[in-house]
Design an enzyme around this catalytic site. Structure first.
Site, PDB file in Angstrom:
ATOM      1  N   ASP A  18       0.849  -1.186   0.000  1.00 14.31           N
ATOM      2  CA  ASP A  18       0.000   0.000   0.000  1.00 14.31           C
ATOM      3  C   ASP A  18       0.890   1.245   0.000  1.00 14.31           C
ATOM      4  O   ASP A  18       1.900   1.313   0.703  1.00 14.31           O
ATOM      5  CB  ASP A  18      -0.915  -0.011   1.231  1.00 14.31           C
ATOM      6  CG  ASP A  18      -2.078   0.958   1.090  1.00 14.31           C
ATOM      7  OD1 ASP A  18      -3.223   0.483   0.975  1.00 14.31           O
ATOM      8  OD2 ASP A  18      -1.848   2.187   1.080  1.00 14.31           O
TER       9      ASP A  18
ATOM     10  N   ASN B   7     -12.986  -3.099   2.462  1.00 13.07           N
ATOM     11  CA  ASN B   7     -13.841  -1.935   2.672  1.00 13.07           C
ATOM     12  C   ASN B   7     -14.850  -1.842   1.526  1.00 13.07           C
ATOM     13  O   ASN B   7     -14.463  -1.808   0.362  1.00 13.07           O
ATOM     14  CB  ASN B   7     -12.987  -0.664   2.724  1.00 13.07           C
ATOM     15  CG  ASN B   7     -12.039  -0.658   3.912  1.00 13.07           C
ATOM     16  OD1 ASN B   7     -12.368  -1.167   4.983  1.00 13.07           O
ATOM     17  ND2 ASN B   7     -10.859  -0.096   3.725  1.00 13.07           N
TER      18      ASN B   7
ATOM     19  N   VAL C 190     -11.003   3.050  -3.557  1.00 11.10           N
ATOM     20  CA  VAL C 190     -10.682   2.571  -4.910  1.00 11.10           C
ATOM     21  C   VAL C 190     -11.729   1.520  -5.306  1.00 11.10           C
ATOM     22  O   VAL C 190     -11.842   0.482  -4.645  1.00 11.10           O
ATOM     23  CB  VAL C 190      -9.260   1.962  -4.973  1.00 11.10           C
ATOM     24  CG1 VAL C 190      -8.976   1.426  -6.376  1.00 11.10           C
ATOM     25  CG2 VAL C 190      -8.203   2.995  -4.580  1.00 11.10           C
TER      26      VAL C 190
ATOM     27  N   HIS D 201     -10.367  -5.225  -3.335  1.00  8.09           N
ATOM     28  CA  HIS D 201      -9.014  -5.478  -2.829  1.00  8.09           C
ATOM     29  C   HIS D 201      -9.102  -5.890  -1.369  1.00  8.09           C
ATOM     30  O   HIS D 201      -9.981  -5.450  -0.636  1.00  8.09           O
ATOM     31  CB  HIS D 201      -8.115  -4.240  -2.989  1.00  8.09           C
ATOM     32  CG  HIS D 201      -8.720  -2.974  -2.498  1.00  8.09           C
ATOM     33  ND1 HIS D 201      -9.668  -2.280  -3.226  1.00  8.09           N
ATOM     34  CD2 HIS D 201      -8.555  -2.276  -1.352  1.00  8.09           C
ATOM     35  CE1 HIS D 201     -10.039  -1.207  -2.550  1.00  8.09           C
ATOM     36  NE2 HIS D 201      -9.384  -1.193  -1.396  1.00  8.09           N
ATOM     37  N   ILE D 202      -8.163  -6.717  -0.979  1.00  6.41           N
ATOM     38  CA  ILE D 202      -8.086  -7.210   0.393  1.00  6.41           C
ATOM     39  C   ILE D 202      -6.835  -6.611   1.015  1.00  6.41           C
ATOM     40  O   ILE D 202      -5.733  -6.786   0.496  1.00  6.41           O
ATOM     41  CB  ILE D 202      -7.997  -8.743   0.409  1.00  6.41           C
ATOM     42  CG1 ILE D 202      -9.200  -9.354  -0.325  1.00  6.41           C
ATOM     43  CG2 ILE D 202      -7.905  -9.264   1.846  1.00  6.41           C
ATOM     44  CD1 ILE D 202      -9.073 -10.855  -0.558  1.00  6.41           C
ATOM     45  N   HIS D 203      -7.024  -5.886   2.113  1.00  8.06           N
ATOM     46  CA  HIS D 203      -5.879  -5.361   2.850  1.00  8.06           C
ATOM     47  C   HIS D 203      -5.335  -6.469   3.754  1.00  8.06           C
ATOM     48  O   HIS D 203      -6.101  -7.149   4.446  1.00  8.06           O
ATOM     49  CB  HIS D 203      -6.294  -4.206   3.771  1.00  8.06           C
ATOM     50  CG  HIS D 203      -6.838  -2.996   3.082  1.00  8.06           C
ATOM     51  ND1 HIS D 203      -6.107  -1.848   2.890  1.00  8.06           N
ATOM     52  CD2 HIS D 203      -8.054  -2.747   2.540  1.00  8.06           C
ATOM     53  CE1 HIS D 203      -6.839  -0.930   2.282  1.00  8.06           C
ATOM     54  NE2 HIS D 203      -8.041  -1.453   2.062  1.00  8.06           N
TER      55      HIS D 203
HETATM   56  P1  5GP Z   1      -9.661   1.379   0.268  1.00  7.09           P
HETATM   57  O1  5GP Z   1      -9.668   2.671   1.025  1.00  7.09           O
HETATM   58  O2  5GP Z   1     -10.403   1.525  -1.046  1.00  7.09           O
HETATM   59  O3  5GP Z   1     -10.096   0.191   1.052  1.00  7.09           O
HETATM   60  O4  5GP Z   1      -8.143   1.064  -0.063  1.00  7.09           O
HETATM   61  C1  5GP Z   1      -7.455   1.644  -1.112  1.00  7.09           C
HETATM   62  C2  5GP Z   1      -6.001   1.613  -0.740  1.00  7.09           C
HETATM   63  O5  5GP Z   1      -5.239   1.867  -1.902  1.00  7.09           O
HETATM   64  C3  5GP Z   1      -5.591   2.665   0.285  1.00  7.09           C
HETATM   65  O6  5GP Z   1      -5.072   2.031   1.448  1.00  7.09           O
HETATM   66  C4  5GP Z   1      -4.558   3.504  -0.444  1.00  7.09           C
HETATM   67  O7  5GP Z   1      -3.496   3.927   0.384  1.00  7.09           O
HETATM   68  C5  5GP Z   1      -4.098   2.574  -1.539  1.00  7.09           C
HETATM   69  N1  5GP Z   1      -3.628   3.255  -2.734  1.00  7.09           N
HETATM   70  C6  5GP Z   1      -4.236   4.309  -3.363  1.00  7.09           C
HETATM   71  N2  5GP Z   1      -3.541   4.657  -4.459  1.00  7.09           N
HETATM   72  C7  5GP Z   1      -2.478   3.811  -4.523  1.00  7.09           C
HETATM   73  C8  5GP Z   1      -1.391   3.689  -5.456  1.00  7.09           C
HETATM   74  O8  5GP Z   1      -1.270   4.407  -6.439  1.00  7.09           O
HETATM   75  N3  5GP Z   1      -0.487   2.709  -5.195  1.00  7.09           N
HETATM   76  C9  5GP Z   1      -0.589   1.872  -4.116  1.00  7.09           C
HETATM   77  N4  5GP Z   1       0.354   0.972  -3.951  1.00  7.09           N
HETATM   78  N5  5GP Z   1      -1.604   1.962  -3.228  1.00  7.09           N
HETATM   79  C10 5GP Z   1      -2.531   2.916  -3.443  1.00  7.09           C
END
Ligand code: 5GP
Length: 112
Positions: A28, A85, A94, A98-100
């Site tokens: 991330d 999320n 995004v 995706h799985i964190h």
């Molecule tokens: P969400 O908030 O949708 O669950 O998670 C999206 C994640 O994508 C966030 O933790 C954010 O930091 C990560 N993220 C956003 N843009 C980029 C990027 O360009 N590259 C990487 N590696 N992570 C990203």
């Protein structure tokens, strides 16, 4: 094309730790723990609540990949958290499933 599709296509750089036929995993960009990875299916399902029955095998694949990746990152023994999320209250930013994977420090519960 989603942001994560651009990472999959190598149009945007990322620190990739795993790739196979169905998914990719990378660090991330804004890590919330010492280890913070995103496991992303190559199929751009927007979010978990929009996955379909035909995605069942893919979702199982992602879960097994999470376990393998966590082991490779030496998180299996100390422990880790897996988060998805969905939507605005979930904190999704995004719109590509995706799985964190979060680990490397004790994590609090409940989350904020
Ligand atoms: P969400 O908030 O949708 O669950 O998670 C999206 C994640 O994508 C966030 O933790 C954010 O930091 C990560 N993220 C956003 N843009 C980029 C990027 O360009 N590259 C990487 N590696 N992570 C990203």
């Amino acid at each position: 094309m989603t942001l994560f599709e651009k990472i999959i296509a190598r149009q945007i750089p990322a620190d990739i730790v795993h790739e196979d036929e169905h998914c990719i995993a990378f660090r991330d960009i804004s890590p919330q723990a010492p280890v913070h990875l995103l496991v992303v299916p190559k199929k751009p399902i927007p979010r978990i609540g929009e996955a379909m029955i035909e995605d069942q095998e893919l979702l199982g694949h992602l879960m097994l990949a999470v376990g393998e990746i966590a082991k490779n990152e030496s998180l299996a023994e100390s422990g880790f958290r897996v988060v998805m999320n969905h939507g605005s209250h979930g904190g999704e930013t995004v719109p590509h499933l995706h799985i964190h994977i979060l680990g490397g420090r004790p994590l609090e519960w409940p989350p904020g």
